[in-house]
Design a protein around this motif. Structure first.
Motif, PDB file in Angstrom:
ATOM      1  N   PHE A 544      36.752  49.296  36.031  1.00 35.63           N
ATOM      2  CA  PHE A 544      36.857  48.162  36.902  1.00 35.63           C
ATOM      3  C   PHE A 544      36.093  47.129  36.544  1.00 35.63           C
ATOM      4  O   PHE A 544      36.625  45.821  36.392  1.00 35.63           O
ATOM      5  CB  PHE A 544      36.758  48.655  38.348  1.00 35.63           C
ATOM      6  CG  PHE A 544      36.552  47.269  39.335  1.00 35.63           C
ATOM      7  CD1 PHE A 544      38.108  47.032  39.702  1.00 35.63           C
ATOM      8  CD2 PHE A 544      35.636  46.906  39.840  1.00 35.63           C
ATOM      9  CE1 PHE A 544      38.112  46.054  40.695  1.00 35.63           C
ATOM     10  CE2 PHE A 544      35.680  45.790  40.861  1.00 35.63           C
ATOM     11  CZ  PHE A 544      37.249  45.383  41.165  1.00 35.63           C
ATOM     12  N   SER A 545      34.935  47.366  36.239  1.00 33.43           N
ATOM     13  CA  SER A 545      33.899  46.290  35.646  1.00 33.43           C
ATOM     14  C   SER A 545      34.447  45.447  34.382  1.00 33.43           C
ATOM     15  O   SER A 545      34.414  44.137  34.247  1.00 33.43           O
ATOM     16  CB  SER A 545      32.431  46.837  35.517  1.00 33.43           C
ATOM     17  OG  SER A 545      32.167  47.478  36.617  1.00 33.43           O
ATOM     18  N   LEU A 546      34.895  46.382  33.600  1.00 31.24           N
ATOM     19  CA  LEU A 546      35.557  45.934  32.316  1.00 31.24           C
ATOM     20  C   LEU A 546      36.789  44.968  32.662  1.00 31.24           C
ATOM     21  O   LEU A 546      37.271  43.791  32.056  1.00 31.24           O
ATOM     22  CB  LEU A 546      36.064  46.850  31.360  1.00 31.24           C
ATOM     23  CG  LEU A 546      36.836  46.496  30.018  1.00 31.24           C
ATOM     24  CD1 LEU A 546      35.637  46.114  29.293  1.00 31.24           C
ATOM     25  CD2 LEU A 546      37.411  47.814  29.459  1.00 31.24           C
ATOM     26  N   GLY A 552      37.855  40.542  29.807  1.00 34.78           N
ATOM     27  CA  GLY A 552      38.654  41.788  30.193  1.00 34.78           C
ATOM     28  C   GLY A 552      39.751  41.277  30.845  1.00 34.78           C
ATOM     29  O   GLY A 552      40.964  42.014  31.028  1.00 34.78           O
ATOM     30  N   ARG A 553      39.696  40.398  32.008  1.00 33.49           N
ATOM     31  CA  ARG A 553      40.795  39.983  32.817  1.00 33.49           C
ATOM     32  C   ARG A 553      41.749  39.159  31.992  1.00 33.49           C
ATOM     33  O   ARG A 553      43.029  39.383  32.346  1.00 33.49           O
ATOM     34  CB  ARG A 553      39.988  38.851  33.748  1.00 33.49           C
ATOM     35  CG  ARG A 553      41.014  38.492  34.899  1.00 33.49           C
ATOM     36  CD  ARG A 553      40.337  37.612  36.280  1.00 33.49           C
ATOM     37  NE  ARG A 553      39.647  36.527  35.601  1.00 33.49           N
ATOM     38  CZ  ARG A 553      38.595  36.373  35.537  1.00 33.49           C
ATOM     39  NH1 ARG A 553      37.567  37.408  35.847  1.00 33.49           N
ATOM     40  NH2 ARG A 553      37.838  35.359  35.074  1.00 33.49           N
ATOM     41  N   ARG A 554      41.332  38.518  31.055  1.00 29.00           N
ATOM     42  CA  ARG A 554      42.178  37.929  30.130  1.00 29.00           C
ATOM     43  C   ARG A 554      43.184  38.931  29.240  1.00 29.00           C
ATOM     44  O   ARG A 554      44.480  38.571  29.207  1.00 29.00           O
ATOM     45  CB  ARG A 554      41.615  36.783  29.026  1.00 29.00           C
ATOM     46  CG  ARG A 554      40.914  35.660  29.772  1.00 29.00           C
ATOM     47  CD  ARG A 554      40.292  34.802  28.775  1.00 29.00           C
ATOM     48  NE  ARG A 554      39.682  33.647  29.599  1.00 29.00           N
ATOM     49  CZ  ARG A 554      39.100  32.820  28.841  1.00 29.00           C
ATOM     50  NH1 ARG A 554      38.646  32.748  27.699  1.00 29.00           N
ATOM     51  NH2 ARG A 554      38.252  31.809  29.635  1.00 29.00           N
ATOM     52  N   LEU A 555      42.451  39.710  28.855  1.00 26.02           N
ATOM     53  CA  LEU A 555      43.279  40.705  27.990  1.00 26.02           C
ATOM     54  C   LEU A 555      44.260  41.532  28.953  1.00 26.02           C
ATOM     55  O   LEU A 555      45.294  41.714  28.721  1.00 26.02           O
ATOM     56  CB  LEU A 555      42.210  41.803  27.343  1.00 26.02           C
ATOM     57  CG  LEU A 555      42.936  42.761  26.379  1.00 26.02           C
ATOM     58  CD1 LEU A 555      43.734  42.376  25.270  1.00 26.02           C
ATOM     59  CD2 LEU A 555      41.859  43.667  26.192  1.00 26.02           C
ATOM     60  N   LYS A 562      53.192  41.463  29.632  1.00 29.04           N
ATOM     61  CA  LYS A 562      53.951  41.683  28.661  1.00 29.04           C
ATOM     62  C   LYS A 562      54.078  40.814  27.467  1.00 29.04           C
ATOM     63  O   LYS A 562      54.956  40.327  26.965  1.00 29.04           O
ATOM     64  CB  LYS A 562      55.284  41.750  29.201  1.00 29.04           C
ATOM     65  CG  LYS A 562      55.351  42.637  30.443  1.00 29.04           C
ATOM     66  CD  LYS A 562      57.026  42.265  31.263  1.00 29.04           C
ATOM     67  CE  LYS A 562      56.823  42.485  32.565  1.00 29.04           C
ATOM     68  NZ  LYS A 562      57.901  42.200  33.548  1.00 29.04           N
ATOM     69  N   TRP A 563      52.543  40.610  27.212  1.00 26.13           N
ATOM     70  CA  TRP A 563      52.457  39.518  26.050  1.00 26.13           C
ATOM     71  C   TRP A 563      53.251  38.037  26.406  1.00 26.13           C
ATOM     72  O   TRP A 563      53.276  37.344  25.380  1.00 26.13           O
ATOM     73  CB  TRP A 563      52.966  40.017  24.724  1.00 26.13           C
ATOM     74  CG  TRP A 563      52.137  41.336  23.959  1.00 26.13           C
ATOM     75  CD1 TRP A 563      51.372  42.101  24.814  1.00 26.13           C
ATOM     76  CD2 TRP A 563      52.125  41.532  22.737  1.00 26.13           C
ATOM     77  NE1 TRP A 563      50.913  42.723  23.993  1.00 26.13           N
ATOM     78  CE2 TRP A 563      51.014  42.753  22.676  1.00 26.13           C
ATOM     79  CE3 TRP A 563      52.437  40.972  21.609  1.00 26.13           C
ATOM     80  CZ2 TRP A 563      50.871  43.299  21.513  1.00 26.13           C
ATOM     81  CZ3 TRP A 563      51.959  41.509  20.405  1.00 26.13           C
ATOM     82  CH2 TRP A 563      51.303  42.541  20.371  1.00 26.13           C
TER      83      TRP A 563
END
Length: 661
Positions: A544-546, A552-555, A562-563
């Protein structure tokens, strides 16, 4: 016997569709199950005769199209490739029919649903048994039509409408490429039947054709256009967006589409056209690149999906990528072997997911499940078997085909094949990660859903449980039993149905490659499964922290969306096309040019002419008598002296009007 395999599902579809209101849902289910089940039994006999006995069969039914040099017949070809597809399609379809009678038992439109399923099976059988490209195209379009009808089965749901329309439109793009490919085949070869086209392919390697103002090699152009059709139907990168949205249909539909019918049509087309594609090296490189990229893209996207069926849908997209890049490496037998293996455990996963969704009140969000291993022990066991087979764990079905695909990818020793190998190996890591994540969130974690729905969950009835058990058996054993028959060195099973140039054979090199390279994909699978298990049991807070961290949120957003393919398509293509259609074709052409020259222009001209003529009518009798007299005078002059000159005619008309008024 052979024609019965094809037309029994059609007969069942007609009976269920036309007489369903009289025989009811159970009657329609019984008839369609019997018809498809009998077709399955006959497919087993044909597999014995044709596949094991080598008795290839050709059936000429009747002529269809005959125009000068263009001749197409209704005829059917039963070779090794065909009978393998027949067994897979009819077996999975029979189990889906049986499963559907219970899963959809409360639906008032069950006869219509069973009719669509049988029609879907019929068109797929037409596709795989055709002996020419035009007849194959009939089955190709038929499965597209049936997919629209089945995805949109619950037509009162807006999302189902959108998903069905999206599937239809995206597939039309691929179908347009396939149609162009068939046109090019006829222009190049003067025929569209497989035997003629494949026999002449080596003689036309250097032939060129003008396409879009460029001189290109005919065979490379044909190969690329045929692959465009396969990209649309098998949901490869670029035309993949319809497949996850197709989950809006009932779960049995998803199982049939993903396991045995529609999405496998593209891989079958590539394998069927192997005698042609072998002489298209540039097209094969493109096939390999797209297949490897699709396997990687879909596997990474599935990592963060929360809908149970959508995760399995992206796994289908990823596995299709493996099959496609195996075809691009000229290992068509390995691709078909993985196709048949994948059909069993993918159907098991989808129907197992349907059992879970059925038990928890139609909830599909995995975050609202958990703790179901005690409530659904049999379904849990079946899902574990399907997931392990999907991951390619040793001694299960997926292990015997997926690892071979990656091995031949490395053993081909080209930059394109190594690109596909490394992407496929990382996709294997992601596959194991999201498979264990699915098991953990649905069955192993603490319950997160509604207490009422969780406590009321129970195992499904005997038809659904029986289907899961029947699918679990081949998901464990069929890979081991079929490996030496399908892809073993020296096997003669395929005969002439699949062709590879000797220079493109890499299955022998794969046997002597480094052991570390062979074990690397398997190690990736083990590592992905172990990391997923550890994270989702002991380090949920770390995950969750990640996720909430900046990068991490952007990824997570990038993968969860879906890219951003849908965003790019909607904003860069769809919106511009709609704006162009509204502001130009609608406003300028439809509302402007066409209506000005058409209905509005015609009506305005008529109204103005009628108004002018009406003003001439004064209502006085002597005006009409004077017009009559002068009309007679003009006629007499015309009759006696011929057509008067324009000046005389104008003078007479002006004088008559002046005297009249």
């Amino acid at each position: 016997m052979y024609l019965n395999i094809i037309f029994l599902p059609l007969a069942g579809s007609f009976v269920a569709g036309l007489f369903g209101r009289f025989i009811g849902g159970r009657g329609a289910g019984l008839i369609t199950i019997c018809c498809v089940g009998l077709s399955c039994c006959l497919s087993g006999l044909s597999f014995y005769e044709v596949g094991l006995g080598g008795a290839f069969t050709y059936i000429y039914l009747m002529p269809w199209l005959d125009s000068d040099f263009f001749q197409v017949n209704w005829s059917f070809c039963f070779d090794s490739l065909t009978v393998v597809m027949l067994v897979v399609v009819t077996f999975i379809s029979t189990l889906v029919h049986l499963y559907s009678t219970e899963y959809m038992g409360e639906d008032p439109h069950l006869p219509r649903f069973m009719s669509y399923l049988s029609l879907f099976t019929f068109f797929m059988l037409v596709l795989v048994t055709a002996d020419n490209f035009v007849q194959m195209f009939v089955g190709w379009e038929g499965v597209g039509l049936c997919s629209y009808l089945l995805i949109n089965f619950w037509f009162t749901r807006v999302q189902a409408n959108k998903a069905a329309i999206k599937a239809m439109l995206v597939n039309r793009v691929g179908d347009f490429g396939l149609a162009l490919g068939i046109f090019t085949i006829f222009i190049t070869f003067g025929a569209v039947d497989y035997a003629t086209v494949f026999a002449l392919s080596p003689q036309l390697v250097s032939a060129t054709l003008s396409f879009l103002g460029l001189d290109v090699k005919c065979l490379d152009l044909i190969g690329i256009l045929l692959f465009v059709g396969a990209v649309g139907k098998s949901a490869q990168l670029g035309l993949h967006t319809w497949l996850p949205d197709a989950m809006e249909g009932p779960t049995p539909v998803s199982a049939l589409i993903h396991a045995a019918t529609m999405v496998t049509a593209g891989v079958f087309l590539l394998a069927r056209c192997s005698p042609l594609l072998e002489y298209c090296p540039n097209a094969l490189n493109i096939v390999t690149l797209i297949g490897g990229a699709t396997a990687f893209f879909a596997a990474t996207t599935a990592l963060v999906q929360n809908d149970l069926k959508r995760v399995i849908a992206y796994s289908t997209c990823s596995q299709l990528g493996y099959m496609v890049f195996a075809c691009g490496l000229s290992n068509y037998s390995v691709a078909i072997f993985h196709l048949s293996n994948h059909a069993f455990f993918k159907a098991l996963l989808f129907l197992g997911a349907g059992s879970v969704i059925h038990a928890v009140g139609d909830e599909q969000d995995m975050r609202k499940m958990g703790g179901l291993r005690r409530l659904l022990p049999f379904t849990y066991a079946m899902m574990v078997i399907g997931s392990l087979a999907l991951m390619g764990m040793p001694f299960l079905t997926g292990f015997y085909s997926k690892d071979v695909i990656l091995e031949v990818g490395y053993a081909t020793y080209s930059s394109v094949s190594h690109f596909a190998y490394w992407l496929g190996s990382f996709a294997a890591f992601c596959t194991a990660f999201y498979s264990i994540r699915l098991i953990a969130l649905c069955f192993l974690c603490e319950p997160n859903g509604s207490r009422t729905l969780t406590l009321s969950a129970s195992e499904s009835s005997w038809p659904m449980v029986t289907v899961l058990g029947l699918l679990a058996t081949p998901s464990i054993f069929i890979g081991y039993l079929g490996r030496d028959l399908f892809i073993g060195l020296g096997t003669t099973f395929w005969g002439n149905s699949i062709f590879s140039l000797p220079s493109n054979l890499s299955i022998v090199d794969a046997e002597f490659m480094s052991t570390s390279i062979k074990l690397f994909p398997l190690c990736c699978s083990f590592l992905g499964g172990i990391l997923s298990f550890v994270f989702y049991f002991n380090y949920k807070q770390a995950l969750f922290s990640l996720k909430v961290s900046d990068w991490g949120r952007r990824l997570y957003t990038f993968l969860n969306r879906k890219w951003l393919f849908d965003k790019v398509y909607n904003e860069a293509i769809n919106q511009n096309v709609l704006d162009f259609g509204y502001h130009f074709t609608y406003k300028v052409i439809d509302r402007g040019l066409i209506e000005s020259l058409g209905p509005f222009g015609l009506s305005n001209v008529l109204l103005s002419q009628v108004k002018q003529i009406r003003e001439i009518h004064s209502g006085f009798l002597y005006h009409y008598l004077m017009a009559l007299v002068w009309g007679n005078v003009v006629f007499a002059v015309w009759f006696l002296f011929g057509i008067p000159s324009p000046h005389v005619l104008s003078l007479l008309i002006f004088t008559s009007l002046w005297l009249t008024l």
